[in-house]
Each structure stands twice: as structure tokens, then as C-alpha cells.
Design an enzyme around this catalytic site. Structure first.
Site, PDB file in Angstrom:
ATOM      1  N   GLY A  74      60.221  47.733   2.053  1.00 44.18           N
ATOM      2  CA  GLY A  74      60.007  46.342   2.418  1.00 44.18           C
ATOM      3  C   GLY A  74      60.763  45.971   3.673  1.00 44.18           C
ATOM      4  N   PRO A  75      60.609  44.738   4.131  1.00 43.41           N
ATOM      5  CA  PRO A  75      61.241  44.285   5.376  1.00 43.41           C
ATOM      6  C   PRO A  75      62.760  44.271   5.271  1.00 43.41           C
ATOM      7  CG  PRO A  75      59.514  42.762   4.653  1.00 43.41           C
ATOM      8  CD  PRO A  75      59.768  43.699   3.525  1.00 43.41           C
ATOM      9  N   PRO A  76      63.458  44.205   6.407  1.00 46.91           N
ATOM     10  CA  PRO A  76      64.925  44.137   6.375  1.00 46.91           C
ATOM     11  C   PRO A  76      65.402  42.848   5.723  1.00 46.91           C
ATOM     12  CG  PRO A  76      64.122  44.702   8.590  1.00 46.91           C
ATOM     13  CD  PRO A  76      62.932  44.286   7.789  1.00 46.91           C
ATOM     14  N   GLY A  77      66.555  42.929   5.065  1.00 36.16           N
ATOM     15  CA  GLY A  77      67.185  41.740   4.522  1.00 36.16           C
ATOM     16  C   GLY A  77      66.638  41.246   3.210  1.00 36.16           C
ATOM     17  N   THR A  78      65.818  42.047   2.526  1.00 38.47           N
ATOM     18  CA  THR A  78      65.225  41.593   1.267  1.00 38.47           C
ATOM     19  C   THR A  78      65.995  42.087   0.039  1.00 38.47           C
ATOM     20  OG1 THR A  78      63.681  43.455   1.471  1.00 38.47           O
ATOM     21  CG2 THR A  78      62.894  41.291   2.148  1.00 38.47           C
ATOM     22  N   GLY A  79      67.147  42.743   0.224  1.00 35.42           N
ATOM     23  CA  GLY A  79      67.996  43.097  -0.909  1.00 35.42           C
ATOM     24  C   GLY A  79      67.813  44.495  -1.445  1.00 35.42           C
ATOM     25  N   LYS A  80      67.213  45.407  -0.667  1.00 33.04           N
ATOM     26  CA  LYS A  80      66.950  46.763  -1.173  1.00 33.04           C
ATOM     27  C   LYS A  80      68.251  47.514  -1.434  1.00 33.04           C
ATOM     28  CE  LYS A  80      64.504  47.848   2.427  1.00 33.04           C
ATOM     29  NZ  LYS A  80      64.596  46.542   3.109  1.00 33.04           N
ATOM     30  N   THR A  81      69.163  47.472  -0.465  1.00 34.19           N
ATOM     31  CA  THR A  81      70.411  48.227  -0.606  1.00 34.19           C
ATOM     32  C   THR A  81      71.340  47.583  -1.626  1.00 34.19           C
ATOM     33  OG1 THR A  81      70.222  48.982   1.686  1.00 34.19           O
ATOM     34  CG2 THR A  81      72.386  49.148   0.651  1.00 34.19           C
TER      35      THR A  81
ATOM     36  N   SER B  12      42.095  43.396  10.682  1.00 34.05           N
ATOM     37  CA  SER B  12      41.971  42.244   9.793  1.00 34.05           C
ATOM     38  C   SER B  12      41.590  40.957  10.517  1.00 34.05           C
ATOM     39  CB  SER B  12      43.279  42.027   9.027  1.00 34.05           C
ATOM     40  OG  SER B  12      44.346  41.767   9.915  1.00 34.05           O
TER      41      SER B  12
ATOM     42  N   LYS C 256      50.705  37.464   4.360  1.00 33.12           N
ATOM     43  CA  LYS C 256      49.841  36.636   5.195  1.00 33.12           C
ATOM     44  C   LYS C 256      49.621  35.260   4.576  1.00 33.12           C
ATOM     45  CE  LYS C 256      47.315  40.558   7.174  1.00 33.12           C
ATOM     46  NZ  LYS C 256      46.023  41.259   7.285  1.00 33.12           N
TER      47      LYS C 256
END
Length: 846
Positions: free
Chosen positions: A395-402, A718, A761
Site C-alpha cells: 500500500g501507499p506510504p504512511g498507512t501503518g504497514k511497518t 481507465s 478513486k
């Protein structure tokens, strides 16, 4: 009294320079390089003096007072410093040291003169000179110096005092002893001290040769393979130091306690035997010992016990992170499976034991059967218990993965270890180097396991999509074995050379761009999508986590800074543009620091933040997202796009003018997007009657399609129906509804094909104020991913062809009149439940 002067200081580590001797020296420390530069700009002279201690930052207290004035003969710049060749000129005594510049030392010096003998012709002095030369030649011969070079060296120095300095330089003595020889000024005393040192060195060599002879006699031809071991014993016996090899026994005890497989134990025992036969002074000894230390420090059988309390684990996950339901559900599922497996294993073991006790066979046979059955049952369960899932958080940066990986470890009661793979280009980063290489080490997987000292940690492989490829190998290929549950139970690091079990590790990989991960590696991981947060989710995250953390870091108390929901929303909307919350946290940190400054200066005691104060503290808004168009316009359609930073809307503009029938596409469009524009024009020309386009509107007309902003590259299929809608609107003269956004790929026959990134989107369109969206019918199932509060605000149209798109998107006065009438009687569709909306969204309106 000797001459007095000052020179830059050249500090020496573990060596002493004597007058008349040329010495190569490496200069890398800042102060040393500065001193060399100062000397090169002057008369090329330095004061070379030894350090009492081997430290990187020399100061006057650790420098001897007596040294040698040297002249720089050659210099050669290398990476990290200089290579010098200096020639000793004479002794000098430092009266004082002082700093000149940032790191360079200077010394006030007084020249020290050698004291030659009062009677050089004295037979005793000449006899001592001859003895020193003879014994020095003997020492050189025993050391293996060629006879020609040795004779040239000895015969090239006639002066007895200078020859004593030359011998002292080449002797293998501690720095303190060499310094004592340098400080002896009378030539005869220095020659006598050098002769004593030479005699001691010769005696040591003779003793070593005697020990070798004794060992040879004792062992004989049959035990020559044990020569090295017995030789070490004899040396230790002669020196009275027989305890130096206790470390081998200590390693043997540590190896005996490890839970190794039979093959691994055989290999480790073989290396232990090699260590016993190897001299501690050899390089091979350190290589073997380092290998054995790595083996004994790995967690072969050490593991942490999982906390199988589902409710407590759920509370921990909820406490640390807001949202992320899919991730939390997957971890709780893993815990539930572990709990059931453990409980069922105990039940099966008890049942087997009870059945064995009730058998009528002889007691001894019964015990045997019981043991076998229980072992089989436990082994069978163990094959399933503990095997950790392999997850990919994309997912995008800053979404809490780490950060959620740490929460997962806390909720499971496991240890946590993280390695960053961003920019790794060498296969050895994963698998390690073979021990044949100098400085070889295990790979980062084994290093992580040694660091965490547990066999079942939560192991985070951060930024796995940023692995590189070079001539040294492909790290992603090396990860295939690590992340394959069928293979990682016997992962073999090149350095260790023995299998290590990784099957109980819970591997979590993170990536921003999942499409950059090689397909074989991606296939081995269970993918969990991290999508961008909605504004409501960001608001909750800011209130629960970000703002309290930033207030604490700024030294603020909770009551000193009050930020309402409206103020937080203004920060989210006007100062950040991202899928995650990193920039939001930075802005809140900036806000907290500015408030802290005002409170510290005594200007205010507390701040109740509103939108006006936020603008005063953070400045003008720096984010200007697209908003819904102010009016319905001919030739302007609203599309939707997605980037790693989140979703948003874009406007596609079409204009028709007199020309030769060409098509112009502008706005930094990629090849795929240009093809979508050509397909849209071809469809419009072929179906102009059905689309309500007059035939004369296509004759001798040139079409121009533009997609702002022109400085941003754009590509993807798209935007096909958006370009077609703008084109049909421009050719037919009908306006496009401003409250409708659309996305979908268009074929040449008018079919609308599915696209990706739908959730992002749609969220972007809702932020822009859009109330109706048009989607491909094949994307209908993706609507379930939308948050409930978003779904309640939208009217969704799922279409299969462009005709349906045109009927919905273009303004129809009669339809608008009917819609307005319906709104006045309560039939607009707003406020319906999500279920009724989804049903309404399936209709293709005529």
C-alpha cells in the site's frame, strides 16, 4: 643546548621511527593529514613521535616527549588519506605541545644530539660493533632475509650508532621498548641495548626450534597429523600458560547444549576438531572460532510462547491502530488456529495415553506402543503447529504497514526483528558469504535470528519492492527459499553451511509498489492491501494517536492545546495530500511546536485552535485539490485517477474546430491514454447517429483533447470513457453533468472494461464533492470495499457500454425536469440505505 624550533606533529601508532631509516606511513586522521599538508607547504619536515595509547584522537598527554624529525620524501593521495615515505633525520625532544587549527598538533622542539664514544678506536667498542653486525646478520638469516639484501643493508651503514638505530627499527619489540632505545643518546649504550635485544630474539627462535625438534621426536611418523596440536601444547608448557585453550572446551559445552539435527551436529563437531588442531596464532583459527560462535548464538531450540488470548490480542491491535480490519482479522485467525491446534494436540495425547493404559498386552510392550503413538501424534501435530503465515502488506506510504508489525508481535507475545531491504543488490545480503572469503558473514536473515534470540519471532522484511539486481546476484531470488513454507524449514545460509529452521517465523513483508515484486516471490506471500484512509479515518487517527504524541514531544499538557474536529479537518484538507498520515503528523508536530513557543514565551497559557489560528500558525494552505466543476459544461467531463498518494478527480477537455479531420492529444499523455483517445474518436464517428452527433459535425473538423495539468505525466486505460464522453459532448453540443465522475476502459466497439484502484478513486471523488459515479459493471463487487459512510453519500451506476455512459453523463433537460419533480416528492435516492443504493446503482438508465 640544542637548537629550538617548532614543527607539526606526526603521531604514530604501534611504531617508532629512528634517524636514518626510511619508513612508509599511512596518514588518515584529520589532524595527521592537516600536519602533513602544513609540512608540504613548508620545509617538508615533521616531528614523528609515538603514542603511549592506540587511540584515534591523540592529545599531548598520550604522546612521548622524545621523537624523530623526519622529512617527507614522497606522498601519494589515496581514498581516506595519504601514503607517505619519510626519512628520519635526527632526534628531538618536545618541550611542549599545542593545537594549531582544528585538529593539528604543533610541538616546540629542542634538538638532541647522539653522543659518540670518546674513543672510537677502543677495541672493546669495535668488538661490540662487530658482534652486533654479526648477530644482526644471523637474525636476518633465520628470518629468511636473502643473503644479498642482508649484506647490502649491513655494509651500507658504516657508522656504529646509525647501525644500532637501523637494527632497533627492524626488531620485533613492543613500542615501549623501541621508545627506550630511541631515548638512549650515547652510541655505546644504545648498541649494547640493541645487542641484548637481538640476543633475546635469537634465543626465542632457538627455543622455538628446540620445541619443534622435541615434538618431532615425541610424535614420530605415525602421528604427524597431530603435529600442530602437540606443538601448541609444548609451547604452552614452556611458557607456563596452559589455560589459553579453555575456550575450545567452553565451545564444546555450548555446542552439546544445542538442539541440532544429526547432520548439523556432525558438521559442527568436525569444525571443533579442526579448531583443536589449529594454532591460535593462525588466521584459520579465528575463522573457525567465529563460525562456531555464530552457531552457538543462534536460537536452535529457543522460542517464545504464544499468548493465545484472542480478546487481549484484539484489544492490543485496536489500541495501537485505527481501522486496518483485514490485517487484524488475519492475525486473530492465525491466533485462533494456533489455539485450536494446541488444545487438540493435548487432547489427542491424553486420549492416546488412556487407550494405551487400557490395553491387555504385556506392560513392557504396552509402554513401547504408548510411547510410539504419543510421539507420532505429537510429531503429526507439530507439523502444523507453529508454522507462521507469510504476509505481504502492500500500500501507499504512511498507512501503518511497518508500525502494525510491531503491534502484531506485541499481541502474539513474540519478539520482533526488522531488516530493511531497500537498495539491497547483493544475494549475499540474504544468504551470506561463504567462509572462504576474508571477512565473510552470514546473511541478514541469520543475523536477525541471532539478534532476536528466538526461533519464532515476527520478522519484518521492509521495502521488499525496492530490492535491486546487480552482477552480484538477485536478492529477490534468494528470498524465494526464505518465504516458501515448503522450503524454509531447512534454509541454508552460505556462511553456516548447515540448515536452519525458519518455518516458525512469522514473516511480514512490506511494499509500496506490489507490481515491482517478481511474480515467483509475490506468489509465495499472502497479500493484504493497505489502502488510503478516508478523511474521517484520518480525523480519528489524528485525535487518538497523532495529536497526543506530538503534544507530548513538544512538552505540552493535554489542556494547553485544544484542537476541534473542524480545525483538524482543515489541516487534513488544506495542508496534506496523501493516502497515509505521515505528512499530517508532521503538520500537527509543527502546530504543537509553534504553540509550545508561545506558551514558553509567556504569550498565552493555553490555545483553543480553530481554522483561523491554524492559518496564522501554519501559513497559507499548500494543497489545492480538484473540486467539482462549478457548472455543467460542453466538452468537459470529470474522470477519476489513482496514484500511490491517493485518488482524485481530473477534467478531460475536448474542443472541435475547423480542420482536416485530425486528432490532437495534449497534457503529457502516455501511449495507452493516447490510444484511448483515438478509440473514443473512432467510436464516435462510427456511431454518430446513435450518439446524437450530426454528421456535418464530423466533416472537416479537427478534434483537440486536453487533460490538465500539463506538467504531470499521465497514462493508463481507465480514462477511456471520460475522454469519449467529453468528445461526444463537444461534437453534439450537449453539456456534461458536473456532479458525475466516471472511470473505465473503452473498447473500439463501445464496451466498458474493468479497471483497478477503484476504492482510492471513489474516495478521491467524494473528497472533491462528487455525488454520482459511473463504473464498469465488472467492478461492481469492488463497491463492498467502500466505507459505509462513503457508500451512503453516493449514487453508483454500473454500466456495460458507452451508450449507457452517455445517457447518464450528458445533460437531458427532460430527464432533469423529471428528476427535479421526483426530488420535490422525496424520490431523489439520497438517504437510502447502502443496500437499496447498490440495487439502484445496478440499473442502466435510459
Amino acid at each position: 643546548m640544542g637548537e629550538r624550533y617548532s614543527l607539526p606533529v606526526l603521531p604514530l601508532r604501534d611504531t617508532v621511527v629512528y634517524p636514518g631509516v626510511a619508513v612508509p606511513i599511512s596518514a588518515g586522521r584529520p589532524g595527521t593529514v592537516e600536519s602533513v599538508q602544513e609540512a608540504l607547504e613548508g620545509d617538508r619536515r615533521l616531528f614523528a613521535v609515538a603514542q603511549r595509547e592506540n587511540v584515534d584522537d591523540p592529545h599531548p598527554d598520550i604522546l612521548y616527549n622524545v621523537g624523530t624529525v623526519v622529512r617527507i620524501i614522497q606522498t601519494h593521495r589515496v581514498r581516506g588519506g595519504m601514503q607517505l615515505l619519510v626519512q628520519g633525520e635526527g632526534r628531538a625532544q618536545a618541550l611542549s605541545y599545542f593545537k594549531d587549527g582544528e585538529a593539528m598538533l604543533q610541538a616546540n622542539l629542542m634538538t638532541l644530539e647522539r653522543l659518540p664514544p670518546s674513543a672510537p678506536e677502543d677495541p672493546a667498542f669495535q668488538a661490540m660493533d662487530g658482534e652486533l653486525r654479526e648477530r644482526a646478520a644471523e637474525l636476518g638469516t633465520r628470518r629468511g632475509v636473502p643473503v644479498e639484501a642482508l649484506n647490502q643493508l649491513i655494509q651500507g651503514v658504516d657508522d656504529p650508532g646509525a647501525f644500532a638505530d637501523l637494527v632497533a627499527f627492524y626488531l620485533e619489540l613492543p613500542t615501549e621498548d623501541k621508545q627506550d632505545l630511541l631515548e638512549i643518546l650515547p652510541d655505546d649504550e644504545r648498541m649494547r641495548a640493541a645487542l641484548v635485544a637481538v640476543e633475546r630474539e635469537l634465543a626465542r627462535i632457538e627455543a622455538q626450534e628446540d620445541i619443534q625438534a622435541k615434538v618431532q621426536e615425541e610424535l614420530g611418523e605415525r602421528q604427524r597429523e597431530m603435529l600442530l596440536r602437540e606443538q601448541i601444547k609444548q609451547i604452552q608448557k614452556e611458557l607456563g600458560d596452559e589455560d589459553e585453550r579453555n575456550d575450545v572446551e567452553e565451545l564444546r559445552e555450548r555446542v552439546a547444549e544445542l538442539e541440532l539435527t544429526e547432520d548439523a551436529r556432525t558438521e559442527v563437531e568436525r569444525e571443533l576438531k579442526r579448531l583443536e588442531r589449529t594454532s591460535p596464532q593462525s588466521a584459520e583459527y579465528q575463522v573457525i572460532r567465529t563460525f562456531l560462535e555464530w552457531v552457538t548464538e543462534l536460537p536452535w531450540g529457543d522460542r517464545t510462547e504464544d499468548k493465545l488470548d484472542l480478546h487481549k490480542a484484539a484489544d492490543i491491535l485496536e489500541e495501537d491502530h485505527y481501522g486496518l480490519k483485514d490485517v487484524k482479522d488475519r492475525i486473530l485467525e492465525f491466533l485462533a488456529v494456533r489455539k485450536l491446534q494446541s488444545e487438540r494436540a493435548l487432547e489427542d495425547e491424553e486420549a492416546e495415553a488412556t487407550a494405551a493404559e487400557n490395553q491387555d498386552e504385556p506392560e513392557e510392550a504396552s509402554d513401547t506402543v504408548e510411547e510410539e503413538k504419543v510421539e507420532d501424534a505429537v510429531d503429526g501435530v507439530d507439523d502444523g503447529i507453529g508454522r507462521g503465515p507469510i504476509l505481504l502488506f502492500g500500500g501507499p506510504p504512511g498507512t501503518g504497514k511497518t508500525s502494525i508489525a510491531q503491534s502484531i508481535a506485541r499481541s502474539l507475545g513474540r519478539k520482533y526483528v526488522r531488516i530493511s531491504l531497500g537498495g539491497a543488490r547483493d544475494e549475499a545480503d540474504i544468504r551470506g558469504h561463504r567462509r572462504t572469503y576474508v571477512g565473510a558473514m552470514p546473511g541478514r536473515i541469520i543475523q536477525g535470528m541471532r539478534q532476536v534470540k528466538s526461533k519464532n519471532p515476527v520478522f519484518l522484511l521492509d521495502e521488499v519492492d525496492k530490492l535491486g539486481v546487480s552482477f552480484q546476484g538477485d536478492p529477490s531470488s534468494a528470498l524465494l527459499e526464505v518465504l516458501d513454507p515448503a522450503q524454509n524449514s531447512s534454509f541454508t545460509d552460505h556462511y553456516l553451511g548447515i540448515p536452519f529452521d525458519l518455518s516458525e517465523v512469522l514473516f511480514i513483508a512490506t511494499a509500496n509498489y506490489v507490481d515491482r515484486i517478481p511474480a515467483p516471490l509475490l506468489d509465495r506471500m499472502e497479500r493484504v492491501e493497505f489502502v488510503g484512509y478516508t478523511e474521517n479515518e484520518k480525523l480519528e487517527i489524528a485525535k487518538r494517536y497523532l495529536l497526543p504524541r506530538q503534544e507530548k514531544q513538544a512538552g505540552l499538557r493535554e489542556e494547553e492545546l485544544e484542537v476541534g474536529d473542524d480545525a483538524l479537518l482543515s489541516v487534513i484538507q488544506q495542508y496534506t495530500r496523501e493516502s497515509g498520515v505521515r505528512q499530517l503528523e508532521r503538520e500537527l508536530g509543527k502546530l504543537s511546536r509553534k504553540v509550545a513557543r508561545k506558551i514558553a514565551a509567556g504569550e498565552v497559557e493555553e490555545v483553543d485552535m480553530d481554522e483561523e489560528k491554524i492559518r496564522d500558525l501554519l501559513g497559507r494552505p499548500r494543497v489545492h485539490p480538484e473540486q467539482m466543476a462549478p457548472t455543467d459544461t460542453v466538452g468537459v467531463a470529470t474522470g477519476m485517477f489513482y496514484t500511490p498518494m491517493g485518488g482524485d478527480i481530473m477534467f478531460v477537455e475536448a474542443s472541435v474546430m475547423q480542420g482536416k479531420g485530425g486528432l490532437v492529444l495534449t497534457g503529457q499523455l502516455g501511449d495507452v491514454m493516447k490510444e484511448s483517445g483515438r478509440a473514443a474518436l473512432s467510436y464516435a464517428k462510427a456511431q454518430h447517429d446513435q450518439l446524437g452527433i450530426p454528421s456535418e459535425a464530423l466533416e472537416n473538423r479537427e478534434v483537440h483533447i486536453h487533460v490538465p495539468a500539463g506538467a504531470v505525466p499521465k497514462d493508463g486505460p481507465s480514462a477511456g470513457i471520460t475522454m469519449a464522453t467529453a468528445l461526444v459532448s463537444a461534437l453534439s453540443g450537449k453539456r456534461v453533468r458536473r456532479d458525475v465522475a466516471m472511470t473505465g476502459e473503452l473498447t473500439l466497439t463501445g464496451r466498458v472494461l474493468p479497471i483497478g484502484g477503484l476504492k482510492e478513486k471513489v474516495l478521491g471523488a467524494v473528497r472533491a464533492g462528487i455525488t454520482e459515479i459511473i463504473l464498469p459493471k465488472d467492478n461492481e463487487a469492488d463497491l463492498e470495499d467502500l466505507p459505509e459512510e462513503v457508500a451512503e453519500e453516493l449514487t453508483v451506476h454500473c454500466v456495460e457500454d458507452l451508450d449507457s455512459v452517455i445517457k447518464i453523463a450528458l445533460v437531458n433537460e427532460r430527464r432533469r425536469a423529471r428528476k427535479a419533480k421526483g426530488a420535490s416528492t422525496g424520490g431523489s435516492g439520497k438517504g437510502r440505505s447502502a443496500g437499496s443504493k447498490k440495487k439502484a446503482g445496478k440499473e442502466i438508465r435510459a
